[in-house]
Write a protein that holds these residues in place. Structure first.
Motif, PDB file in Angstrom:
ATOM      1  N   GLU A 242       0.840  -1.209   0.000  1.00  0.00           N
ATOM      2  CA  GLU A 242       0.000   0.000   0.000  1.00  0.00           C
ATOM      3  C   GLU A 242       0.872   1.253   0.000  1.00  0.00           C
ATOM      4  O   GLU A 242       0.551   2.244  -0.674  1.00  0.00           O
ATOM      5  CB  GLU A 242      -0.938  -0.009   1.212  1.00  0.00           C
ATOM      6  CG  GLU A 242      -1.798   1.230   1.329  1.00  0.00           C
ATOM      7  CD  GLU A 242      -2.757   1.437   0.167  1.00  0.00           C
ATOM      8  OE1 GLU A 242      -3.148   2.593  -0.063  1.00  0.00           O
ATOM      9  OE2 GLU A 242      -3.111   0.461  -0.510  1.00  0.00           O
ATOM     10  N   LEU A 243       1.970   1.219   0.724  1.00  0.00           N
ATOM     11  CA  LEU A 243       2.870   2.380   0.746  1.00  0.00           C
ATOM     12  C   LEU A 243       3.458   2.640  -0.642  1.00  0.00           C
ATOM     13  O   LEU A 243       3.581   3.790  -1.060  1.00  0.00           O
ATOM     14  CB  LEU A 243       3.983   2.176   1.779  1.00  0.00           C
ATOM     15  CG  LEU A 243       3.526   2.158   3.234  1.00  0.00           C
ATOM     16  CD1 LEU A 243       4.699   1.798   4.152  1.00  0.00           C
ATOM     17  CD2 LEU A 243       2.924   3.499   3.640  1.00  0.00           C
ATOM     18  N   VAL A 244       3.790   1.564  -1.354  1.00  0.00           N
ATOM     19  CA  VAL A 244       4.312   1.742  -2.716  1.00  0.00           C
ATOM     20  C   VAL A 244       3.226   2.314  -3.612  1.00  0.00           C
ATOM     21  O   VAL A 244       3.483   3.217  -4.415  1.00  0.00           O
ATOM     22  CB  VAL A 244       4.865   0.413  -3.282  1.00  0.00           C
ATOM     23  CG1 VAL A 244       5.233   0.566  -4.754  1.00  0.00           C
ATOM     24  CG2 VAL A 244       6.076  -0.053  -2.483  1.00  0.00           C
ATOM     25  N   ARG A 245       2.008   1.808  -3.484  1.00  0.00           N
ATOM     26  CA  ARG A 245       0.910   2.341  -4.305  1.00  0.00           C
ATOM     27  C   ARG A 245       0.679   3.825  -4.009  1.00  0.00           C
ATOM     28  O   ARG A 245       0.455   4.624  -4.912  1.00  0.00           O
ATOM     29  CB  ARG A 245      -0.359   1.529  -4.076  1.00  0.00           C
ATOM     30  CG  ARG A 245      -0.334   0.168  -4.782  1.00  0.00           C
ATOM     31  CD  ARG A 245      -1.637  -0.578  -4.679  1.00  0.00           C
ATOM     32  NE  ARG A 245      -1.826  -1.199  -3.379  1.00  0.00           N
ATOM     33  CZ  ARG A 245      -1.233  -2.319  -2.982  1.00  0.00           C
ATOM     34  NH1 ARG A 245      -0.389  -2.939  -3.781  1.00  0.00           N
ATOM     35  NH2 ARG A 245      -1.469  -2.819  -1.787  1.00  0.00           N
ATOM     36  N   ARG A 246       0.744   4.202  -2.747  1.00  0.00           N
ATOM     37  CA  ARG A 246       0.574   5.620  -2.396  1.00  0.00           C
ATOM     38  C   ARG A 246       1.754   6.453  -2.910  1.00  0.00           C
ATOM     39  O   ARG A 246       1.577   7.602  -3.338  1.00  0.00           O
ATOM     40  CB  ARG A 246       0.446   5.785  -0.884  1.00  0.00           C
ATOM     41  CG  ARG A 246      -0.877   5.274  -0.342  1.00  0.00           C
ATOM     42  CD  ARG A 246      -0.959   5.516   1.140  1.00  0.00           C
ATOM     43  NE  ARG A 246      -2.185   4.988   1.713  1.00  0.00           N
ATOM     44  CZ  ARG A 246      -2.579   5.222   2.947  1.00  0.00           C
ATOM     45  NH1 ARG A 246      -1.847   5.978   3.764  1.00  0.00           N
ATOM     46  NH2 ARG A 246      -3.695   4.693   3.404  1.00  0.00           N
TER      47      ARG A 246
ATOM     48  N   ALA B 266       7.516   3.574  -8.772  1.00  0.00           N
ATOM     49  CA  ALA B 266       6.511   2.951  -7.913  1.00  0.00           C
ATOM     50  C   ALA B 266       5.277   2.530  -8.694  1.00  0.00           C
ATOM     51  O   ALA B 266       4.633   1.532  -8.371  1.00  0.00           O
ATOM     52  CB  ALA B 266       6.131   3.883  -6.766  1.00  0.00           C
ATOM     53  N   GLY B 267       4.961   3.256  -9.734  1.00  0.00           N
ATOM     54  CA  GLY B 267       3.812   2.907 -10.557  1.00  0.00           C
ATOM     55  C   GLY B 267       3.947   1.564 -11.240  1.00  0.00           C
ATOM     56  O   GLY B 267       2.950   0.887 -11.505  1.00  0.00           O
ATOM     57  N   SER B 268       5.179   1.140 -11.525  1.00  0.00           N
ATOM     58  CA  SER B 268       5.358  -0.160 -12.179  1.00  0.00           C
ATOM     59  C   SER B 268       5.038  -1.305 -11.228  1.00  0.00           C
ATOM     60  O   SER B 268       4.648  -2.380 -11.668  1.00  0.00           O
ATOM     61  CB  SER B 268       6.785  -0.311 -12.714  1.00  0.00           C
ATOM     62  OG  SER B 268       7.711  -0.399 -11.651  1.00  0.00           O
ATOM     63  N   PHE B 269       5.178  -1.089  -9.925  1.00  0.00           N
ATOM     64  CA  PHE B 269       4.795  -2.121  -8.959  1.00  0.00           C
ATOM     65  C   PHE B 269       3.296  -2.121  -8.718  1.00  0.00           C
ATOM     66  O   PHE B 269       2.685  -3.154  -8.529  1.00  0.00           O
ATOM     67  CB  PHE B 269       5.506  -1.943  -7.617  1.00  0.00           C
ATOM     68  CG  PHE B 269       5.004  -2.916  -6.577  1.00  0.00           C
ATOM     69  CD1 PHE B 269       5.440  -4.230  -6.583  1.00  0.00           C
ATOM     70  CD2 PHE B 269       4.071  -2.536  -5.629  1.00  0.00           C
ATOM     71  CE1 PHE B 269       4.950  -5.136  -5.660  1.00  0.00           C
ATOM     72  CE2 PHE B 269       3.575  -3.435  -4.703  1.00  0.00           C
ATOM     73  CZ  PHE B 269       4.027  -4.742  -4.724  1.00  0.00           C
ATOM     74  N   SER B 270       2.723  -0.965  -8.720  1.00  0.00           N
ATOM     75  CA  SER B 270       1.318  -0.848  -8.332  1.00  0.00           C
ATOM     76  C   SER B 270       0.347  -1.160  -9.460  1.00  0.00           C
ATOM     77  O   SER B 270      -0.850  -1.111  -9.271  1.00  0.00           O
ATOM     78  CB  SER B 270       1.035   0.547  -7.770  1.00  0.00           C
ATOM     79  OG  SER B 270       1.293   1.525  -8.756  1.00  0.00           O
ATOM     80  N   GLY B 271       0.881  -1.514 -10.619  1.00  0.00           N
ATOM     81  CA  GLY B 271       0.003  -1.808 -11.746  1.00  0.00           C
ATOM     82  C   GLY B 271      -0.725  -3.135 -11.591  1.00  0.00           C
ATOM     83  O   GLY B 271      -0.365  -3.967 -10.762  1.00  0.00           O
TER      84      GLY B 271
END
Length: 187
Positions: free
Chosen positions: A12-16, A65-70
């Motif tokens: 969640e921290l990475v997505r934020r 971070a966006g590449s993880f949260s996809g």
């Protein structure tokens, strides 16, 4: 807001962070940097290299971070973070090797190897590197975690976000494949 960050997991921290939340990034850094620093120090005794890798890693996390949260991303945020750091460390070793300035690695008492041993080690190293490239990415991840990082099956399971039985079967298949590939290559 602080309470919600405390309750958020690393994913969640990475997505934020991907959404530009600086406080989430700071919290991710606070939680993961001591662990990451210890892990990098086990692989490299040069504090300057470790410091550079830490900085490059978290800069990459902020930017990517966006590449993880996809959608469709598998594995844990911590595993993703370690993958970034490990790649940065390898890059640092390669840069230093090109400059003939290999970072200091803590070694036990050393004995100068025979020329034949050096040639064989170089050949085996090249063959091993080629054999690893043939393995599926999941198998390489398991071997890295268990062999290079010295993690247990359970720790590897948590790191990669897969069941322990999956870790065991991937490790077994990877070892068999390596044995076959290396046996053929060194024959």
């Amino acid at each position: 807001m602080k309470r919600s960050l405390d309750a958020a997991d690393e994913g969640e921290l990475v997505r934020r962070t991907a959404a530009g939340d600086r406080r989430a990034f700071d919290e991710l850094y606070r939680r993961t940097s001591p662990w990451l620093l210890a892990r990098l120090r086990r692989r490299c005794a040069d504090e300057d290299v470790v410091a550079d890798v830490m900085q490059e890693t978290y800069l990459a996390v902020w930017r990517a971070a966006g590449s993880f949260s996809g959608p469709g991303v598998q594995g844990s945020a911590v595993g993703w973070l370690w993958t970034i750091a490990a790649h940065r460390l390898v890059d640092a070793f390669r840069r230093r090797a090109r400059q003939h300035d290999v970072p200091a690695v803590a070694l036990a008492e050393t004995v100068a190897p025979a020329a034949e041993d050096e040639v064989m080690a170089g050949r085996v190293g090249q063959e091993l590197e080629q054999a690893l490239l043939v393995l599926p990415a999941e198998a390489r991840q398991v071997l890295r975690a268990m062999v290079l990082d010295g993690l247990s099956v359970r720790e590897t399971s948590l790191l990669l976000g897969v069941p322990e039985s999956t870790v065991k079967s991937r490790a077994r298949r990877a070892r068999i494949a390596l044995r076959e590939t290396l046996g053929e290559a060194l024959s």
